[in-house]
Design a protein around this motif. Structure first.
Motif, PDB file in Angstrom:
ATOM      1  N   LEU A  17     -90.865  12.994  13.027  1.00 44.74           N
ATOM      2  CA  LEU A  17     -89.508  12.466  12.906  1.00 44.74           C
ATOM      3  C   LEU A  17     -89.294  11.778  11.556  1.00 44.74           C
ATOM      4  N   ALA A  18     -90.264  11.002  11.108  1.00 42.26           N
ATOM      5  CA  ALA A  18     -90.146  10.329   9.811  1.00 42.26           C
ATOM      6  C   ALA A  18     -90.073  11.342   8.677  1.00 42.26           C
ATOM      7  N   ALA A  19     -90.961  12.335   8.699  1.00 38.40           N
ATOM      8  CA  ALA A  19     -90.967  13.349   7.640  1.00 38.40           C
ATOM      9  C   ALA A  19     -89.645  14.116   7.610  1.00 38.40           C
ATOM     10  N   LEU A  20     -89.143  14.495   8.775  1.00 38.59           N
ATOM     11  CA  LEU A  20     -87.877  15.224   8.829  1.00 38.59           C
ATOM     12  C   LEU A  20     -86.712  14.368   8.336  1.00 38.59           C
ATOM     13  N   LEU A  21     -86.664  13.121   8.745  1.00 37.14           N
ATOM     14  CA  LEU A  21     -85.574  12.248   8.299  1.00 37.14           C
ATOM     15  C   LEU A  21     -85.604  12.038   6.788  1.00 37.14           C
ATOM     16  N   ILE A  22     -86.780  11.819   6.237  1.00 38.76           N
ATOM     17  CA  ILE A  22     -86.904  11.644   4.790  1.00 38.76           C
ATOM     18  C   ILE A  22     -86.499  12.917   4.064  1.00 38.76           C
ATOM     19  N   ALA A  23     -86.998  14.057   4.535  1.00 41.79           N
ATOM     20  CA  ALA A  23     -86.684  15.340   3.894  1.00 41.79           C
ATOM     21  C   ALA A  23     -85.189  15.652   3.979  1.00 41.79           C
ATOM     22  N   ILE A  24     -84.591  15.402   5.125  1.00 40.12           N
ATOM     23  CA  ILE A  24     -83.159  15.681   5.306  1.00 40.12           C
ATOM     24  C   ILE A  24     -82.319  14.768   4.413  1.00 40.12           C
ATOM     25  N   TRP A  31     -78.366  17.789  -2.683  1.00 39.25           N
ATOM     26  CA  TRP A  31     -77.311  18.806  -2.563  1.00 39.25           C
ATOM     27  C   TRP A  31     -75.960  18.229  -2.981  1.00 39.25           C
ATOM     28  N   LEU A  32     -75.614  17.068  -2.452  1.00 41.93           N
ATOM     29  CA  LEU A  32     -74.301  16.491  -2.711  1.00 41.93           C
ATOM     30  C   LEU A  32     -74.168  15.873  -4.104  1.00 41.93           C
ATOM     31  N   ASN A  33     -75.270  15.515  -4.714  1.00 42.57           N
ATOM     32  CA  ASN A  33     -75.237  14.916  -6.051  1.00 42.57           C
ATOM     33  C   ASN A  33     -75.743  15.864  -7.139  1.00 42.57           C
ATOM     34  N   THR A  34     -75.897  17.126  -6.784  1.00 42.67           N
ATOM     35  CA  THR A  34     -76.381  18.180  -7.697  1.00 42.67           C
ATOM     36  C   THR A  34     -77.541  17.696  -8.575  1.00 42.67           C
ATOM     37  N   ARG A  35     -78.583  17.252  -7.897  1.00 41.63           N
ATOM     38  CA  ARG A  35     -79.786  16.800  -8.595  1.00 41.63           C
ATOM     39  C   ARG A  35     -80.747  17.976  -8.773  1.00 41.63           C
ATOM     40  N   SER A 104     -89.326  26.110  10.018  1.00 45.93           N
ATOM     41  CA  SER A 104     -90.155  27.041   9.233  1.00 45.93           C
ATOM     42  C   SER A 104     -89.296  28.036   8.461  1.00 45.93           C
ATOM     43  N   THR A 105     -88.279  28.537   9.116  1.00 46.15           N
ATOM     44  CA  THR A 105     -87.364  29.474   8.461  1.00 46.15           C
ATOM     45  C   THR A 105     -86.636  28.778   7.318  1.00 46.15           C
ATOM     46  N   GLY A 106     -86.168  27.575   7.562  1.00 38.25           N
ATOM     47  CA  GLY A 106     -85.486  26.818   6.520  1.00 38.25           C
ATOM     48  C   GLY A 106     -86.382  26.537   5.330  1.00 38.25           C
ATOM     49  N   SER A 107     -87.619  26.212   5.587  1.00 42.97           N
ATOM     50  CA  SER A 107     -88.578  25.952   4.508  1.00 42.97           C
ATOM     51  C   SER A 107     -88.800  27.207   3.677  1.00 42.97           C
ATOM     52  N   ALA A 108     -89.007  28.330   4.351  1.00 40.89           N
ATOM     53  CA  ALA A 108     -89.236  29.591   3.645  1.00 40.89           C
ATOM     54  C   ALA A 108     -88.004  30.020   2.850  1.00 40.89           C
ATOM     55  N   LYS A 109     -86.826  29.862   3.439  1.00 46.01           N
ATOM     56  CA  LYS A 109     -85.592  30.229   2.740  1.00 46.01           C
ATOM     57  C   LYS A 109     -85.346  29.332   1.529  1.00 46.01           C
ATOM     58  N   ALA A 110     -85.566  28.026   1.706  1.00 43.98           N
ATOM     59  CA  ALA A 110     -85.354  27.085   0.600  1.00 43.98           C
ATOM     60  C   ALA A 110     -86.304  27.393  -0.556  1.00 43.98           C
ATOM     61  N   LYS A 111     -87.501  27.761  -0.235  1.00 42.85           N
ATOM     62  CA  LYS A 111     -88.505  28.072  -1.258  1.00 42.85           C
ATOM     63  C   LYS A 111     -88.063  29.240  -2.132  1.00 42.85           C
ATOM     64  N   ARG A 112     -87.337  30.179  -1.537  1.00 41.52           N
ATOM     65  CA  ARG A 112     -86.963  31.407  -2.247  1.00 41.52           C
ATOM     66  C   ARG A 112     -85.583  31.366  -2.908  1.00 41.52           C
ATOM     67  N   GLU A 118     -78.826  25.305  -4.008  1.00 36.47           N
ATOM     68  CA  GLU A 118     -79.067  26.159  -2.842  1.00 36.47           C
ATOM     69  C   GLU A 118     -80.326  25.727  -2.094  1.00 36.47           C
ATOM     70  N   LYS A 119     -81.354  25.335  -2.828  1.00 39.33           N
ATOM     71  CA  LYS A 119     -82.594  24.875  -2.187  1.00 39.33           C
ATOM     72  C   LYS A 119     -82.330  23.633  -1.350  1.00 39.33           C
ATOM     73  N   PHE A 120     -81.647  22.663  -1.935  1.00 41.89           N
ATOM     74  CA  PHE A 120     -81.330  21.442  -1.197  1.00 41.89           C
ATOM     75  C   PHE A 120     -80.444  21.732   0.007  1.00 41.89           C
ATOM     76  N   LYS A 121     -79.432  22.554  -0.175  1.00 40.84           N
ATOM     77  CA  LYS A 121     -78.500  22.871   0.914  1.00 40.84           C
ATOM     78  C   LYS A 121     -79.232  23.552   2.066  1.00 40.84           C
ATOM     79  N   THR A 122     -80.041  24.530   1.733  1.00 40.83           N
ATOM     80  CA  THR A 122     -80.784  25.267   2.754  1.00 40.83           C
ATOM     81  C   THR A 122     -81.717  24.332   3.518  1.00 40.83           C
ATOM     82  N   MET A 123     -82.430  23.518   2.781  1.00 41.18           N
ATOM     83  CA  MET A 123     -83.355  22.575   3.410  1.00 41.18           C
ATOM     84  C   MET A 123     -82.592  21.577   4.293  1.00 41.18           C
ATOM     85  N   ALA A 124     -81.491  21.045   3.792  1.00 38.49           N
ATOM     86  CA  ALA A 124     -80.713  20.059   4.545  1.00 38.49           C
ATOM     87  C   ALA A 124     -80.197  20.638   5.856  1.00 38.49           C
ATOM     88  N   VAL A 125     -79.595  21.800   5.791  1.00 38.26           N
ATOM     89  CA  VAL A 125     -78.974  22.385   6.980  1.00 38.26           C
ATOM     90  C   VAL A 125     -80.018  22.820   8.008  1.00 38.26           C
TER      91      VAL A 125
END
Length: 154
Positions: A17-24, A31-35, A104-112, A118-125
């Motif tokens: 839960l901590a890892a997911l909250l931090i990552a999200i 994503w929102l601040n285009t970093r 897992s799918t989100g991680s793989a998609k974000a990586k590519r 797009e990486k941030f958006k994919t990971m966030a969603v």
């Protein structure tokens, strides 16, 4: 094995839960601040998914040594009508599998993805959807349906 796996699984839940909250949070912020998507962000993406996979493997091992799951497997017709046994024998493992598959799918998609945004958006969603599914299937101490303590001692 069961007396070790059960508290370990309970403890790892908080790490997941901590890892997911931090990552999200970091993904939405990026994503929102285009970093730029840094090496740190990529490591966070990777380790969050890895922690989820470790928790899932501990849970899967626990499933096959749990007396509740064993009862469910050997008496499915009868156990399907018992809320607690059905939850741990079928609902919990199914929803957690779906949640981990989404992460897992989100991680793989974000990586590519090609762009940082797009990486941030994919990971966030994908991570947020996975987290919601996981949260819905944790036997929280406050749940009127199935409750377990927040912490289990070894």
């Amino acid at each position: 094995m069961y007396p070790i796996l059960l508290p370990l699984h309970s403890l790892l839940r908080w790490l997941v839960l901590a890892a997911l909250l931090i990552a999200i949070c970091r993904a939405f912020y990026g994503w929102l601040n285009t970093r730029p998507f840094s090496r740190h962000d990529d490591l966070l993406r990777h380790w969050t998914a890895t922690i989820c996979h470790i928790q899932f493997m501990v849970g899967l091992t626990l499933y096959f040594v749990s007396p509740l799951a064993r009862y469910f497997i050997s008496h499915t017709g009868e156990a399907i009508h018992m809320r607690e046994i059905r939850f741990f024998g079928m609902e919990h493992i199914t929803m957690m599998f779906i949640g981990i598959a989404i992460i897992s799918t989100g991680s793989a998609k974000a990586k590519r993805k090609q762009t940082d945004r797009e990486k941030f958006k994919t990971m966030a969603v994908w991570y947020a959807v996975g987290l919601l599914i996981i949260l819905s299937s944790i036997p929280w101490a406050f749940s009127p349906l199935i409750s377990r303590p927040y912490w289990r001692g070894f």
